[in-house]
Design a protein around this motif. Sequence first.
Motif, short mmCIF file in Angstrom:
data_model
loop_
_atom_site.label_atom_id
_atom_site.label_comp_id
_atom_site.label_asym_id
_atom_site.label_seq_id
_atom_site.Cartn_x
_atom_site.Cartn_y
_atom_site.Cartn_z
N MET A 1 0.84 -1.19 0.00
CA MET A 1 0.00 0.00 0.00
C MET A 1 0.89 1.25 0.00
N PHE A 2 0.36 2.30 -0.60
CA PHE A 2 1.05 3.59 -0.66
C PHE A 2 0.22 4.61 0.10
N ASN A 3 0.85 5.36 0.99
CA ASN A 3 0.15 6.26 1.90
C ASN A 3 0.55 7.70 1.68
N GLU A 4 -0.41 8.59 1.90
CA GLU A 4 -0.15 10.03 1.93
C GLU A 4 -0.75 10.56 3.21
N ILE A 5 0.05 11.31 3.94
CA ILE A 5 -0.43 12.02 5.12
C ILE A 5 -0.12 13.49 4.90
N VAL A 76 -4.92 6.24 1.57
CA VAL A 76 -4.26 4.98 1.23
C VAL A 76 -4.64 4.60 -0.20
N CYS A 77 -3.62 4.31 -1.00
CA CYS A 77 -3.81 3.85 -2.37
C CYS A 77 -3.13 2.49 -2.52
N VAL A 78 -3.49 1.76 -3.57
CA VAL A 78 -2.90 0.43 -3.75
C VAL A 78 -1.42 0.50 -4.08
#
Length: 115
Positions: A1-5, A76-78
Amino acid sequence: MFNEICIYEAKIEKQDEIEELMKEVAAFYMTQPGVVEVKYIKRTHRQKDFNAVKNGEPAIPLTRQIGKVTYVLYLVCVDAEAHANLCKPGLEKFYKRWTRCLTTMPKIILGENIV
């Protein structure tokens, strides 16, 4: 998973506007391919001090905002490609409205899951 905060600092007088905008952005993001989860969080509490944390005391509600209101985006992106494909249409659709509400540019953290 790829995350952005993202950590946003919004103008106090723009709280209602930015919270409505967040609902629109979250709904838009959830329609995009590869998006798993979108959450916006408003800072409403703080810890008394580190000893309170060690003692398991609950957080203290904020009673006032001074100068700004802090919000956090948890996205959260795939994978990183899905995130990249989301950014361009999101910025095109919402950027001007965001910047009217913010006191400064957001702090952005990007990364992959460890656990």
